[in-house]
Design a protein around this motif. Structure first.
Motif, PDB file in Angstrom:
ATOM      1  N   ARG A   1     -10.073   1.642  -7.965  1.00  0.00           N
ATOM      2  CA  ARG A   1      -9.941   0.180  -8.004  1.00  0.00           C
ATOM      3  C   ARG A   1      -8.689  -0.271  -7.295  1.00  0.00           C
ATOM      4  O   ARG A   1      -7.635   0.322  -7.478  1.00  0.00           O
ATOM      5  CB  ARG A   1      -9.861  -0.275  -9.469  1.00  0.00           C
ATOM      6  N   TYR A   2      -8.791  -1.312  -6.500  1.00  0.00           N
ATOM      7  CA  TYR A   2      -7.604  -1.902  -5.878  1.00  0.00           C
ATOM      8  C   TYR A   2      -7.877  -3.370  -5.617  1.00  0.00           C
ATOM      9  O   TYR A   2      -8.955  -3.877  -5.959  1.00  0.00           O
ATOM     10  CB  TYR A   2      -7.225  -1.144  -4.598  1.00  0.00           C
ATOM     11  N   ILE A   3      -6.908  -4.057  -5.044  1.00  0.00           N
ATOM     12  CA  ILE A   3      -7.095  -5.473  -4.712  1.00  0.00           C
ATOM     13  C   ILE A   3      -6.684  -5.668  -3.261  1.00  0.00           C
ATOM     14  O   ILE A   3      -5.689  -5.069  -2.808  1.00  0.00           O
ATOM     15  CB  ILE A   3      -6.325  -6.382  -5.695  1.00  0.00           C
ATOM     16  N   GLU A   4      -7.490  -6.396  -2.517  1.00  0.00           N
ATOM     17  CA  GLU A   4      -7.187  -6.633  -1.107  1.00  0.00           C
ATOM     18  C   GLU A   4      -7.415  -8.105  -0.789  1.00  0.00           C
ATOM     19  O   GLU A   4      -8.495  -8.632  -0.985  1.00  0.00           O
ATOM     20  CB  GLU A   4      -8.050  -5.729  -0.212  1.00  0.00           C
TER      21      GLU A   4
ATOM     22  N   PRO B   1      -8.322   5.427  -1.309  1.00  0.00           N
ATOM     23  CA  PRO B   1      -7.801   4.816  -2.534  1.00  0.00           C
ATOM     24  C   PRO B   1      -7.838   5.791  -3.706  1.00  0.00           C
ATOM     25  O   PRO B   1      -8.796   6.549  -3.861  1.00  0.00           O
ATOM     26  CB  PRO B   1      -8.750   3.647  -2.798  1.00  0.00           C
ATOM     27  N   ASN B   2      -6.811   5.735  -4.526  1.00  0.00           N
ATOM     28  CA  ASN B   2      -6.618   6.707  -5.593  1.00  0.00           C
ATOM     29  C   ASN B   2      -6.602   6.023  -6.955  1.00  0.00           C
ATOM     30  O   ASN B   2      -5.747   5.192  -7.215  1.00  0.00           O
ATOM     31  CB  ASN B   2      -5.272   7.405  -5.328  1.00  0.00           C
ATOM     32  N   ARG B   3      -7.553   6.360  -7.813  1.00  0.00           N
ATOM     33  CA  ARG B   3      -7.590   5.881  -9.206  1.00  0.00           C
ATOM     34  C   ARG B   3      -7.496   4.356  -9.321  1.00  0.00           C
ATOM     35  O   ARG B   3      -7.967   3.625  -8.475  1.00  0.00           O
ATOM     36  CB  ARG B   3      -6.454   6.522 -10.023  1.00  0.00           C
TER      37      ARG B   3
ATOM     38  N   LYS C   1       0.858  -1.182   0.000  1.00  0.00           N
ATOM     39  CA  LYS C   1       0.000   0.000   0.000  1.00  0.00           C
ATOM     40  C   LYS C   1       0.892   1.229   0.000  1.00  0.00           C
ATOM     41  O   LYS C   1       1.894   1.272   0.731  1.00  0.00           O
ATOM     42  CB  LYS C   1      -0.904   0.018   1.234  1.00  0.00           C
ATOM     43  N   SER C   2       0.558   2.194  -0.831  1.00  0.00           N
ATOM     44  CA  SER C   2       1.382   3.391  -0.944  1.00  0.00           C
ATOM     45  C   SER C   2       0.487   4.622  -0.870  1.00  0.00           C
ATOM     46  O   SER C   2      -0.459   4.756  -1.647  1.00  0.00           O
ATOM     47  CB  SER C   2       2.122   3.362  -2.283  1.00  0.00           C
ATOM     48  N   TYR C   3       0.769   5.477   0.078  1.00  0.00           N
ATOM     49  CA  TYR C   3      -0.040   6.688   0.269  1.00  0.00           C
ATOM     50  C   TYR C   3       0.828   7.926   0.132  1.00  0.00           C
ATOM     51  O   TYR C   3       1.979   7.935   0.578  1.00  0.00           O
ATOM     52  CB  TYR C   3      -0.660   6.692   1.669  1.00  0.00           C
ATOM     53  N   CYS C   4       0.266   8.978  -0.425  1.00  0.00           N
ATOM     54  CA  CYS C   4       1.003  10.238  -0.564  1.00  0.00           C
ATOM     55  C   CYS C   4       0.042  11.417  -0.440  1.00  0.00           C
ATOM     56  O   CYS C   4      -1.108  11.331  -0.872  1.00  0.00           O
ATOM     57  CB  CYS C   4       1.690  10.278  -1.928  1.00  0.00           C
ATOM     58  N   GLY C   5       0.515  12.486   0.150  1.00  0.00           N
ATOM     59  CA  GLY C   5      -0.317  13.679   0.257  1.00  0.00           C
ATOM     60  C   GLY C   5       0.515  14.947   0.160  1.00  0.00           C
ATOM     61  O   GLY C   5       1.636  15.001   0.660  1.00  0.00           O
ATOM     62  N   GLY C   6      -0.049  15.952  -0.479  1.00  0.00           N
ATOM     63  CA  GLY C   6       0.562  17.278  -0.533  1.00  0.00           C
ATOM     64  C   GLY C   6      -0.207  18.158   0.435  1.00  0.00           C
ATOM     65  O   GLY C   6      -1.323  18.572   0.131  1.00  0.00           O
ATOM     66  N   LEU C   7       0.377  18.415   1.600  1.00  0.00           N
ATOM     67  CA  LEU C   7      -0.367  19.041   2.690  1.00  0.00           C
ATOM     68  C   LEU C   7       0.373  20.259   3.230  1.00  0.00           C
ATOM     69  O   LEU C   7       1.191  20.851   2.524  1.00  0.00           O
ATOM     70  CB  LEU C   7      -0.584  17.977   3.784  1.00  0.00           C
ATOM     71  N   LEU C   8       0.080  20.617   4.476  1.00  0.00           N
ATOM     72  CA  LEU C   8       0.699  21.796   5.095  1.00  0.00           C
ATOM     73  C   LEU C   8       1.634  21.363   6.226  1.00  0.00           C
ATOM     74  O   LEU C   8       1.320  20.418   6.963  1.00  0.00           O
ATOM     75  CB  LEU C   8      -0.383  22.689   5.704  1.00  0.00           C
ATOM     76  N   ALA C   9       2.732  22.077   6.376  1.00  0.00           N
ATOM     77  CA  ALA C   9       3.557  21.877   7.564  1.00  0.00           C
ATOM     78  C   ALA C   9       2.688  22.214   8.781  1.00  0.00           C
ATOM     79  O   ALA C   9       1.841  23.120   8.704  1.00  0.00           O
ATOM     80  CB  ALA C   9       4.778  22.788   7.506  1.00  0.00           C
TER      81      ALA C   9
ATOM     82  N   GLY D   1      -2.903   5.283  -2.642  1.00  0.00           N
ATOM     83  CA  GLY D   1      -3.890   6.178  -2.056  1.00  0.00           C
ATOM     84  C   GLY D   1      -3.377   7.586  -1.840  1.00  0.00           C
ATOM     85  O   GLY D   1      -2.187   7.872  -2.007  1.00  0.00           O
ATOM     86  N   THR D   2      -4.303   8.458  -1.468  1.00  0.00           N
ATOM     87  CA  THR D   2      -4.013   9.867  -1.226  1.00  0.00           C
ATOM     88  C   THR D   2      -4.201  10.166   0.256  1.00  0.00           C
ATOM     89  O   THR D   2      -5.104   9.614   0.884  1.00  0.00           O
ATOM     90  CB  THR D   2      -4.967  10.737  -2.068  1.00  0.00           C
TER      91      THR D   2
END
Lengths: 444, 444
Positions: free
Chosen positions: B191-194, B225-227, B155-163, B247-248
């Motif tokens: 879509r994902y697979i679990e 989940p993202n795309r 699982k890979s998550y990433c976000g562009g957020l605030l300090a 994911g985001t």
């Protein structure tokens, strides 16, 4: 003199349309051509009546299609709505009058100047809904306006359902119309106006935005807003009406269960699934539920749909979602896969009778106060061919063409049946077939 | 010898990309052309560094655009993603190498044979997400595979957020990236697979399908989940992996409040609204709520969103939805109108620092049992121009181009940065800029 009618399509809801026009051919010296992909089916529907003939036609075959159109004076299209712009363009070019029971699209509005210039008559939305709803509503609206009254609220609901004795499954529903349209019904954002406030309903809220509608002797139905009610304010001459809503009826309880499919994403038509061949309905359902170890599919469903009640659960169970039933189709969009299940379980049986219910609810400001007017239509089918759907969609169209050929409708241009010259004689003739609205009044 | 770089676009996230390449121009004997609609903005970004020049370009101007491309050896597009197929087609025709940080679309895959035939190098998804995520994940995947280990879950998550010190509103969010992409994020079906089960999440369920993700010293985040995560199984060489999800990340609580907009239909981009000029945010909100006499907008909202809690209410209140605040824009899609509100309230201030958070979570089957590997990146921006977003999107792209021009990347064809020849030197160089993943392990 105009005397040749071409009907394009001889599908599900064509029986009454064909009979009405075919039976008049000999007496009125007309020719009726019925063109369909299935030549024998078309022949069977014409029953060798004098003046009628069947033609085999793949509607994508432009040469044959245009030759047939060339040979006619008026063209009735009961092909899928996506073909109408093509047929209409042929008619415009070949100077033929055009009739349909489908929604008037922008393509038609763009053709308007040329239709008028060539002196043609193009009539759309002359079936049930749209069609009979416009005609019966306009009659009440015009009468009220003539008396100087003001329409404060107009809600109009219609449903193509089952006669009570055929409601023999928990959904109280079977397909009496194009299954794909039923699966995709309501996608997009529905719009209406209520007490002066514009209202926008996204698809995933639509089957919760319900109004309970009752018919005497038939019980309760769910009404949900249908498409863009706002655009009909102008069509009906009700530009400043505070409340206007057009909606669809299902048996009470249907919408709550259908909403489970909507909430889970099972009516999505935008992407392809490729499931293993032996996938069960339960596994298909599971693909739309979060993974949660230790929970069964039923338990995950209950968590995902917090207001899942027993009547809803029972409807899903009846379709086989909690058994080992295999999917009839494993490749396609979720909507296509869901349709493949329902086409088996919701198939109209030969002995089934369908039922059309329609209700207009008006609030009219008169000089004596606010009056509530309710106008209802209930129509039953005879069997799975002579359905109420075929009757109420086909007869208005057939009658309109008959009146037009008899020069009882003389106007030209692009129209909906909202003018007295069109709707009055059609409503009068429909009464002979038992298609009659019951009005009730009560002052507040 | 290749020595001319063309950068198309000098927008929000270009600062680090431009600096990295511009600073090397003199030393490496290169020319850097920066083309943007805003000539002075482009000039300012180049700071007169030797070997650099700015050009004014409307990217729709095909003649000027193609002339600029002709003059370059490699082209970097940071234009909106919709322009990439056009730029790529130009590059293919004019035999120029192409670099972008956007998703590789089908258009690129169709160009693959011609790219190879002409000996060109086209690299997409070489920014942050997609980009750094691919590179850092592939490093772990390749290492595990080399040891004969099996990846059970990724699982890979990433976000562009605030300090944290800039999280000074209840949403803990401001725009550090294209606002329109933020508003429309997640539309369609993810879509994902679990655990071997394919999972499909419709948009209106997406912001409920959350995983709690924590970063040491930073606290909790919502991951959704993202795309289409499924398509990356092949890209990563993990065709048979039982669990894979991209994911985001948003700050914990953001998704629940954002879901109110989604549930009500306020992020719909498919139809136009025309509201009166003096419409308040409250009236805009009311248009998505059912009419119920005697209830206030707040009460109707609470009925429509049964799990509305105080933190969610507070976020909406802070935006002015329950006051007399006027809409900044009254004509447009609901999504455009909502964007017009948020562009004011979520504007990054000059002193604000943004923050990129990324986390990979692996379950890897080793000969000693199942090992959990967590790999995290946290990167802070310097200010509202030298953002962490600009750094993490721009540097990988700049480094890839630098390596390519130095012939340290020698391959050709259509690629993502998933091969060691590409990702190893880029990750190494990124470490010099503090873009470094922290790995933690623990056996089950």
């Amino acid at each position: 003199m105009m005397n040749t009618i071409l009907i394009l399509g001889a599908g599900k809801s064509s029986a009454f349309l064909i009979d009405y026009l075919a039976e008049n051919c000999e007496k009125k010296g007309r020719t009726l051509i019925l063109a369909d992909l299935d030549l024998n089916g078309a022949k069977a529907k014409l029953k060798n009546r004098p003046g009628t003939k069947a033609e085999q036609l793949d509607s994508e075959d432009g040469i044959k299609r245009r030759n047939l159109i060339k040979s006619a004076d008026v063209v009735i299209s009961i092909l899928p709505a996506s073909m109408h712009p093509v047929i209409a363009a042929d008619c415009l070019e070949l100077c033929k009058h055009f009739f349909s029971a489908s929604y008037e699209s922008d393509t038609f509005r763009e053709m308007k100047p040329e239709i008028e210039e060539k002196g043609l008559f193009f009539l759309n939305e002359c079936g049930l809904d749209p069609g009979i709803d416009h005609m019966s509503a306009m009659k009440i609206i015009h009468e009220a306006k003539a008396k100087g009254e003001e329409i404060l609220s107009f809600k109009s609901y219609c449903g193509g359902l089952l006669a009570p004795e055929s409601e023999d499954n928990p959904w109280a529903y079977k397909f009496t119309w194009n299954p794909r349209n039923v699966i995709l019904a309501g996608q997009g954002t529905s719009r209406y106006i209520e007490k002066g406030d514009l209202k926008y309903v996204p698809y995933h809220q639509l089957f919760k935005r319900l109004e309970r509608i009752s018919f005497q002797g038939l019980g309760d139905f769910d009404g949900y807003p249908n498409r863009d009610s706002l655009s009909y304010r102008q069509v009906y001459g009700l530009e400043n009406i505070p409340t206007m809503l057009r909606g669809t009826l299902r048996r009470a309880g249907f919408c709550k269960a259908w909403d489970v499919f909507v909430q889970l994403g099972m009516t999505d038509d935008s992407f392809q699934m490729e499931l293993p061949q032996e996938t069960t309905l339960k596994q298909f359902l599971n693909a739309f539920l979060p993974s949660q170890e230790l929970l069964t599919v039923e338990e995950k469903l209950a968590e995902a749909i917090p207001d899942l009640d027993f009547p809803t659960f029972e409807k899903l169970q009846w379709l086989g979602f909690f058994e080992k039933r295999l999917l009839p189709k494993t490749k396609g969009t979720p909507a296509q896969i869901l349709q493949s299940i329902l086409e088996i379980d919701w198939e109209l049986q030969p002995e089934d009778r369908d039922m059309i219910v329609m209700k207009h609810l008006f609030e009219i400001k008169t000089k004596d106060g606010v009056k509530n007017v309710s106008s209802s239509l209930v129509s039953f089918g005879e069997d799975s061919v002579y359905t109420a759907m075929a009757k109420t969609v086909g007869l208005p169209l057939a009658i309109a063409v008959d009146l037009f050929l008899d020069a009882k409708i003389q106007m030209r241009g692009l129209h909906l049946p909202v003018l007295p010259e069109i709707y009055e004689p059609i409503l009068e003739e429909l009464e002979k077939f038992g298609i009659r609205f019951e009005e009730t009044f009560n002052a507040e």
